[in-house]
Design an enzyme around this catalytic site. Structure first.
Site, short mmCIF file in Angstrom:
data_model
loop_
_atom_site.label_atom_id
_atom_site.label_comp_id
_atom_site.label_asym_id
_atom_site.label_seq_id
_atom_site.Cartn_x
_atom_site.Cartn_y
_atom_site.Cartn_z
N LYS A 22 0.84 -1.21 0.00
CA LYS A 22 0.00 0.00 0.00
C LYS A 22 0.87 1.26 0.00
CE LYS A 22 -1.80 1.62 4.08
NZ LYS A 22 -1.55 3.03 4.41
N CYS A 116 -5.28 8.05 8.88
CA CYS A 116 -5.55 7.60 10.25
C CYS A 116 -5.13 8.70 11.23
CB CYS A 116 -4.75 6.34 10.56
SG CYS A 116 -5.30 4.88 9.69
N ARG A 124 -2.59 14.76 11.49
CA ARG A 124 -1.15 14.50 11.59
C ARG A 124 -0.39 15.68 10.98
NH1 ARG A 124 -1.73 8.75 9.18
NH2 ARG A 124 0.49 8.67 8.77
N ASP A 307 3.49 0.16 12.39
CA ASP A 307 2.29 -0.42 11.78
C ASP A 307 2.05 -1.88 12.21
OD1 ASP A 307 2.00 1.96 10.49
OD2 ASP A 307 2.75 1.29 8.56
N1 EPU Z 1 5.98 14.10 11.43
C1 EPU Z 1 6.02 15.42 11.80
N2 EPU Z 1 5.87 16.38 10.83
C2 EPU Z 1 5.70 16.05 9.53
C3 EPU Z 1 5.68 14.70 9.15
C4 EPU Z 1 5.82 13.74 10.15
O1 EPU Z 1 6.15 15.73 12.97
O2 EPU Z 1 5.58 16.98 8.70
C5 EPU Z 1 6.13 13.07 12.47
C6 EPU Z 1 4.87 12.20 12.63
O3 EPU Z 1 3.88 12.79 13.43
C7 EPU Z 1 5.44 10.95 13.23
C8 EPU Z 1 6.82 10.86 12.57
O4 EPU Z 1 7.11 12.14 12.06
O5 EPU Z 1 5.61 11.09 14.60
C9 EPU Z 1 6.93 9.86 11.47
O6 EPU Z 1 5.82 10.00 10.59
P1 EPU Z 1 5.99 9.76 9.05
O7 EPU Z 1 5.93 11.07 8.35
O8 EPU Z 1 7.16 8.88 8.80
O9 EPU Z 1 4.69 8.98 8.70
P2 EPU Z 1 4.00 9.01 7.31
O10 EPU Z 1 5.00 9.08 6.23
O11 EPU Z 1 2.89 9.98 7.36
C10 EPU Z 1 4.10 6.46 6.80
C11 EPU Z 1 3.06 5.42 6.55
C12 EPU Z 1 2.39 5.08 7.86
C13 EPU Z 1 3.44 4.60 8.87
C14 EPU Z 1 4.53 5.68 9.02
C15 EPU Z 1 5.67 5.26 9.91
C16 EPU Z 1 2.32 6.02 4.33
C17 EPU Z 1 1.21 6.50 3.47
N3 EPU Z 1 2.06 5.95 5.64
O12 EPU Z 1 3.37 7.56 7.31
O13 EPU Z 1 1.51 4.02 7.56
O14 EPU Z 1 2.84 4.37 10.10
O15 EPU Z 1 5.06 6.00 7.73
O16 EPU Z 1 6.28 4.14 9.38
O17 EPU Z 1 3.39 5.68 3.86
C18 EPU Z 1 -0.38 2.69 7.82
O18 EPU Z 1 -0.05 2.12 6.77
O19 EPU Z 1 -1.26 2.25 8.60
C19 EPU Z 1 0.30 3.93 8.20
C20 EPU Z 1 -0.20 4.80 9.06
#
Ligand code: EPU
Length: 424
Positions: A22, A116, A124, A307
């Protein structure tokens, strides 16, 4: 509205195939905007989040041809520079469209992305994306919940992520590809999906070095060519099925996966007495008589994935002893433990980031509502091992990430059915 009904305490057996990832698909689709030629994507998972992302491409004027197990995307002319609220606000990965739109059109309007709700605050955070776009020379205006970004010409830059972010890293890669000059990204996330995205873009003419390491260097290019991409296996689905089999004390063969991507989980399985056999692209989980407890701390790749934290907690309810589960990435990702307690689990919440799970406990079937994708699948695993019937509402949340989960689990022996309930 649909719900899942699960009759617990059935063993699983046979083979289950892992689908395309995904979180790779959600990045590769927006990357198609960088090219005016045909992009073919194979091994595309048939899940809600992918459907929504393809809808965004159509809204932006792209044509999509569904093929066997994938799609072809062609976007000769991007029709608009605004991401529609009704789709983008449901999907965090909608922010992946911003970099390519900026590169192509010089201007983009987009709403705060959804997904989520895992961190405190209404949504987020996207601060690391916003400061990244600024580094490329973009001007940003925020009005209510919408961003308006302009950049006549993106300029390569040096950007340091103060927190390693997966989508943030991928978004800055897409922003840098058609920018003038060289971009250096530091403290990047290292998840396999980032390397897969970069390898694919390089095969289309991009110049990205270092993906999969903390420093990524991107030399801007003028054009991205046609390309074909096979989405890598979903490591979270692989881990979910492995944990599910271990919790159900069943022998299950997981095929079409890449066990290297869940090395941390397999090392933990060694510690907690879950036997397994591992091949290049398959994994066989064996039933354990006794499961040992284990403390787990979530971490960026190659550490323990957040995850898989909720599914792993369900497994630890079956372990003989106490386990501390420490969620370091999100502060709302342990709230499901309340539901597990309603099912009979013995869990102590220490603070928003840590729980103690005392096992082994018998879980009992309950009526539950899936709070989010991974907590939802954890409830499903709990239902599979519980005594009696479990009903899970709001399974849109599970369908977002796991394709036809009921059919696939029925095929390996689970007693699970989907019923459609009417919205009154
Ligand atoms: N964060 C910030 N500011 C930002 C971006 C992120 O503070 O601008 C923080 C987040 O709040 C978190 C940390 O950085 O504490 C890491 O978040 P990250 O940005 O890595 O998460 P993401 O890229 O939004 C992806 C996956 C998530 C998975 C996370 C961590 C996708 C679409 N989503 O999210 O997947 O949990 O990486 O591995 O790639 C899921 O599949 O259920 C899911 C939530």
């Amino acid at each position: 509205m649909s719900k899942l009904i699960i009759e617990g305490k059935n063993k699983l057996s046979g083979e289950i195939k892992v689908n395309g990832a995904k979180n790779a698909a959600l990045k590769i689709i927006p990357a198609a905007l960088l090219s005016e030629e045909k992009i073919t994507i194979n091994n595309l998972p048939g899940i809600e989040d992918v459907d929504r992302t393809l809808e965004l491409v159509r809204e932006l004027g792209g044509s999509i041809n569904l093929i066997d197990n994938g799609c072809e995307i062609e976007i000769k002319n991007i029709a608009k520079n605004e991401l529609p609220l009704k789709i983008a606000s449901k999907l965090r990965a909608s922010i992946m469209f911003v970099g390519p739109l900026l590169a192509k059109l010089g201007e983009v309007i987009f709403p705060s992305p959804g997904g989520c709700n895992l961190a405190s605050g209404a949504k987020r955070p996207i601060d690391l994306f916003i400061s990244g776009f600024k580094k490329f020379g973009a001007e940003i205006n925020k009005k209510n919940d919408s961003y308006h970004i302009k950049a006549k010409k993106l300029k390569g830059c040096k950007y340091f992520f103060t927190t390693a972010t997966v989508t943030g890293t991928e978004s800055m890669i897409l922003t840098a590809i058609l920018a003038d000059g060289t971009t250096t990204l530091k403290n990047c996330a290292m998840e396999p999906e980032i390397k897969a995205l970069s390898d694919y873009l390089n095969s289309q003419g991009a110049k990205i070095k270092g993906a999969g390491t903390p420093t990524i260097i991107i030399k801007g290019v003028k054009k991205i060519n046609a390309g074909e991409f096979n989405i890598i296996p979903d490591r979270i689905e692989t881990g979910t099925f492995a944990i599910m089999a271990a919790a159900a004390k069943s022998e299950l063969t997981i095929t079409d996966c890449d066990p290297k991507h869940i090395e941390i989980l397999l090392n933990i399985f060694n510690k907690i007495n879950i036997q397994f056999k591992v091949g290049k692209n398959y994994l066989v989980i064996k039933p354990a008589d006794k499961i040992y407890p284990c403390n787990v701390k979530t971490h960026e790749y190659p550490g323990f994935p957040t995850d898989l934290q909720a599914p792993f907690t369900v497994l630890m309810t079956q372990a003989a002893g106490s386990s501390i589960i420490h969620e370091t990435i999100y502060d709302r990702r342990l709230l499901y433990s309340d539901m597990l307690m309603q099912m009979g689990a013995d869990i102590i919440m220490c603070d928003p980031h840590r729980i103690v799970v005392n096992g082994p406990t018998q879980l009992y079937g309950k009526q539950l509502t899936s709070p989010d994708l991974r907590a939802g699948i954890a409830m499903l695993i709990a239902g599979l091992i519980a005594d009696g019937q479990t009903a899970i509402d709001n399974i849109y949340q599970i369908d977002r990430g796991y394709q036809n989960i009921d059919d696939r689990l029925r095929a390996v022996g689970a007693k699970i059915r989907r019923i459609n309930t009417l919205k009154l």
